[in-house]
Write a protein that holds these residues in place. Sequence first.
Motif, mmCIF file in Angstrom:
data_model
loop_
_atom_site.group_PDB
_atom_site.id
_atom_site.type_symbol
_atom_site.label_atom_id
_atom_site.label_comp_id
_atom_site.label_asym_id
_atom_site.label_seq_id
_atom_site.Cartn_x
_atom_site.Cartn_y
_atom_site.Cartn_z
ATOM 1 N N ASP A 116 0.843 -1.195 0.000
ATOM 2 C CA ASP A 116 0.000 0.000 0.000
ATOM 3 C C ASP A 116 0.884 1.253 0.000
ATOM 4 O OD1 ASP A 116 -2.279 -1.566 -0.034
ATOM 5 O OD2 ASP A 116 -2.214 -1.823 2.130
ATOM 6 N N HIS A 117 0.755 2.042 1.073
ATOM 7 C CA HIS A 117 1.545 3.288 1.088
ATOM 8 C C HIS A 117 2.760 3.197 1.992
ATOM 9 C CE1 HIS A 117 -2.226 4.801 -0.714
ATOM 10 N NE2 HIS A 117 -1.343 5.411 -1.470
ATOM 11 N N GLU A 118 3.214 1.970 2.197
ATOM 12 C CA GLU A 118 4.359 1.772 3.085
ATOM 13 C C GLU A 118 5.506 1.151 2.294
ATOM 14 O OE1 GLU A 118 3.038 0.407 6.974
ATOM 15 O OE2 GLU A 118 4.732 -0.993 6.917
ATOM 16 N N LEU A 119 6.703 1.697 2.473
ATOM 17 C CA LEU A 119 7.872 1.120 1.814
ATOM 18 C C LEU A 119 8.758 0.478 2.861
ATOM 19 C CD1 LEU A 119 9.188 3.810 -0.729
ATOM 20 C CD2 LEU A 119 7.738 1.834 -1.194
ATOM 21 N N LEU A 120 9.185 -0.755 2.580
ATOM 22 C CA LEU A 120 10.187 -1.401 3.414
ATOM 23 C C LEU A 120 11.469 -1.381 2.583
ATOM 24 C CD1 LEU A 120 11.055 -3.122 5.872
ATOM 25 C CD2 LEU A 120 10.380 -5.133 4.564
ATOM 26 N N ILE A 121 12.472 -0.669 3.065
ATOM 27 C CA ILE A 121 13.715 -0.545 2.287
ATOM 28 C C ILE A 121 14.853 -1.155 3.090
ATOM 29 C CG2 ILE A 121 15.258 1.062 1.087
ATOM 30 C CD1 ILE A 121 13.077 3.097 1.048
ATOM 31 N N ASP A 122 15.435 -2.212 2.523
ATOM 32 C CA ASP A 122 16.580 -2.841 3.183
ATOM 33 C C ASP A 122 17.854 -2.356 2.501
ATOM 34 O OD1 ASP A 122 18.463 -4.376 4.363
ATOM 35 O OD2 ASP A 122 17.526 -6.322 3.920
ATOM 36 N N THR A 123 18.595 -1.507 3.199
ATOM 37 C CA THR A 123 19.822 -0.965 2.600
ATOM 38 C C THR A 123 21.073 -1.673 3.132
ATOM 39 O OG1 THR A 123 19.968 0.791 4.259
ATOM 40 C CG2 THR A 123 18.799 1.328 2.225
ATOM 41 N N SER A 124 20.869 -2.793 3.870
ATOM 42 C CA SER A 124 22.050 -3.513 4.374
ATOM 43 C C SER A 124 22.817 -4.124 3.208
ATOM 44 C CB SER A 124 21.636 -4.593 5.381
ATOM 45 O OG SER A 124 20.799 -5.533 4.734
ATOM 46 N N THR A 125 22.107 -4.369 2.103
ATOM 47 C CA THR A 125 22.729 -5.031 0.950
ATOM 48 C C THR A 125 23.288 -4.045 -0.085
ATOM 49 O OG1 THR A 125 20.468 -5.144 0.109
ATOM 50 C CG2 THR A 125 21.363 -7.160 1.065
ATOM 51 N N VAL A 126 23.213 -2.756 0.197
ATOM 52 C CA VAL A 126 23.738 -1.771 -0.771
ATOM 53 C C VAL A 126 25.250 -1.959 -0.878
ATOM 54 C CG1 VAL A 126 24.134 0.697 -1.197
ATOM 55 C CG2 VAL A 126 21.901 -0.074 -0.427
ATOM 56 N N ASP A 127 25.709 -2.242 -2.106
ATOM 57 C CA ASP A 127 27.150 -2.483 -2.280
ATOM 58 C C ASP A 127 27.701 -1.749 -3.502
ATOM 59 O OD1 ASP A 127 25.843 -3.932 -4.179
ATOM 60 O OD2 ASP A 127 26.804 -5.847 -3.753
ATOM 61 N N LYS A 128 26.909 -0.822 -4.057
ATOM 62 C CA LYS A 128 27.384 -0.028 -5.202
ATOM 63 C C LYS A 128 27.157 1.441 -4.886
ATOM 64 C CE LYS A 128 25.880 -3.587 -8.390
ATOM 65 N NZ LYS A 128 25.018 -4.171 -7.326
ATOM 66 N N TRP A 129 27.936 2.264 -5.500
ATOM 67 C CA TRP A 129 27.808 3.709 -5.255
ATOM 68 C C TRP A 129 27.691 4.467 -6.564
ATOM 69 C CZ3 TRP A 129 31.434 0.492 -3.027
ATOM 70 C CH2 TRP A 129 32.608 0.331 -3.749
ATOM 71 N N GLU A 130 27.170 3.750 -7.589
ATOM 72 C CA GLU A 130 27.033 4.387 -8.906
ATOM 73 C C GLU A 130 25.567 4.374 -9.343
ATOM 74 O OE1 GLU A 130 29.876 3.459 -11.908
ATOM 75 O OE2 GLU A 130 28.381 3.576 -13.516
ATOM 76 N N THR A 131 25.083 5.508 -9.817
ATOM 77 C CA THR A 131 23.717 5.538 -10.364
ATOM 78 C C THR A 131 23.782 5.872 -11.850
ATOM 79 O OG1 THR A 131 23.488 7.842 -9.727
ATOM 80 C CG2 THR A 131 22.602 6.230 -8.217
ATOM 81 N N PRO A 132 23.116 5.070 -12.677
ATOM 82 C CA PRO A 132 23.256 5.214 -14.127
ATOM 83 C C PRO A 132 22.434 6.369 -14.701
ATOM 84 C CG PRO A 132 21.785 3.397 -13.606
ATOM 85 C CD PRO A 132 22.232 3.965 -12.301
ATOM 86 N N TYR A 133 22.859 6.830 -15.876
ATOM 87 C CA TYR A 133 22.234 7.990 -16.524
ATOM 88 C C TYR A 133 20.767 7.720 -16.858
ATOM 89 C CZ TYR A 133 21.287 11.787 -19.723
ATOM 90 O OH TYR A 133 20.724 12.874 -20.327
ATOM 91 N N ASN A 134 20.442 6.491 -17.279
ATOM 92 C CA ASN A 134 19.053 6.254 -17.702
ATOM 93 C C ASN A 134 18.059 6.516 -16.575
ATOM 94 O OD1 ASN A 134 19.701 3.960 -16.248
ATOM 95 N ND2 ASN A 134 18.495 2.590 -17.519
ATOM 96 N N LEU A 135 18.481 6.340 -15.320
ATOM 97 C CA LEU A 135 17.567 6.646 -14.207
ATOM 98 C C LEU A 135 17.649 8.113 -13.795
ATOM 99 C CD1 LEU A 135 17.958 3.471 -11.965
ATOM 100 C CD2 LEU A 135 15.989 4.152 -13.328
ATOM 101 N N VAL A 136 18.867 8.631 -13.692
ATOM 102 C CA VAL A 136 19.015 10.030 -13.262
ATOM 103 C C VAL A 136 18.335 10.961 -14.271
ATOM 104 C CG1 VAL A 136 20.690 11.869 -12.761
ATOM 105 C CG2 VAL A 136 21.116 9.545 -11.972
#
Length: 431
Positions: free
Chosen positions: A70-90
């Motif tokens: 619904d209107h709730e997000l569960l975000i697990d950032t323990s697995t974040v292992d990259k620090w690059e965001t690609p142009y197609n999303l930005v």
Amino acid sequence: MSEEIIVAHQTDNISGTIQASGAKNSALKLMTASILGQGKSIIKNVPDISDIHVMSAVLTTIGAKVDRKDHELLIDTSTVDKWETPYNLVSKMRASISVLGPLVGRFGRARVAMPGGCQIGARKIDMHLIGMEQLGVEFTMDHGYLVATTPHGLHAGNIVLEFPSVGATENTMMCATVAPGHTTIDNAACEPEIHDLANFLCEMGAHIKGAGTSSIEIEGVPLSQMHPAEHSTVGDRIEGGTFLVGGALLGGPVTVTGVSPKHLHMPLVKLRQMGCDVDYDDTSITVGRTKPLVATDIQTLPYPGFPTDLQAQFMLLCALAKGNSIVTENVFENRFMFASELMRMGADIVIDDHHAIVHGESHLEGAPVKATDLRAGAALVLAGLEADGKTIIRNIHHIDRGYEDYVGNLRKLGAHVERETLSDEEISALE
Ligand code: UD1
């Protein structure tokens, strides 16, 4: 190929109650801030809109897991292992740049595609960079990517922003959260969404004071002290304000719940000046009108000034009001594209640099028009409810970026409006 459009028909009045969503402009930054929490954060009251879907994709790309219920997000950032965001999303959403501060805070580096310009102005990010440079971050460019490094680690800084930029304040604040020492950000933006973000960061372990004022103080904490948290997004004052303008336009009364009247102080002052009846208590705001609209002057300014994100909606009111109004846009240099679309419907507006002289008492007629950004799009649909006959609004993906079920909500208030899909031939017939 086909295109989804909105068809708005002349509507005598709209009235009733709308529960505002959580603020898009807050939820997006709460999502990126969760990177610093390194675990499972829960963000409630998140609107179901395409900008949020893009930000979910950005977070997924860097390794996070994002689940929506619904209107709730569960975000697990323990697995974040990259620090690059690609142009197609930005390139889809400029607000993706708000991963920069949290990524540098977490990894000491980031590689983020440069957001391009955008239709409402150049929208530079120089102040984001100057702010973070004071915290020890070094930036270089590499084939369209902004590369951030911290060769000597992060440290506190005394930052004075040249202009109270919302994005620069947020990125700098998120980065400073884990920069050792006492950071100050002066001439900070004061928007309620910044206060909301600071509250979430504090719930995650940060030490921040003064957010929501022009002077923010941050006592940096070690990244290891940051932890996930649960937070409910502040109400969307711009979405709420848009429906209240609908009440002012057609008579209402329209009541909006879920937005603090304090966050709409200046727009409510302007609605009263224009002859509307405005009532509010802590939990709801009601706008109606029994007398003709009267002209007023509006100038957009950083909060608590009049929000640029309600400028188009109010320009519509000015076009119908008795007398001439001057609308001055001080935040974005190119945010009058809405005026040309409204002129196609019969409005009489003269643009002189960042001023729009709006001659009132226009008679609006339905026409095919195009949303040029999300606020302009929302205002064009309202204009279509006032105009004679039928108005076809194209490029509605802009509206979907920021308004959850805009058409459904307007219909609940009694508006004659619907979404339709047109074939290529039907679209060419409009051109
Ligand atoms: C945010 C909101 C947007 C709102 C705006 C102003 C989000 C996702 N978007 O945008 O809806 O209209 O605040 O309230 O929260 N500028 C610079 N250099 C910078 C940063 C900004 O010159 O480094 C200029 C911009 O070009 C613009 C002005 O400062 O003219 C204000 O921009 P800013 O407050 O940063 O807006 P955003 O954070 O992009």
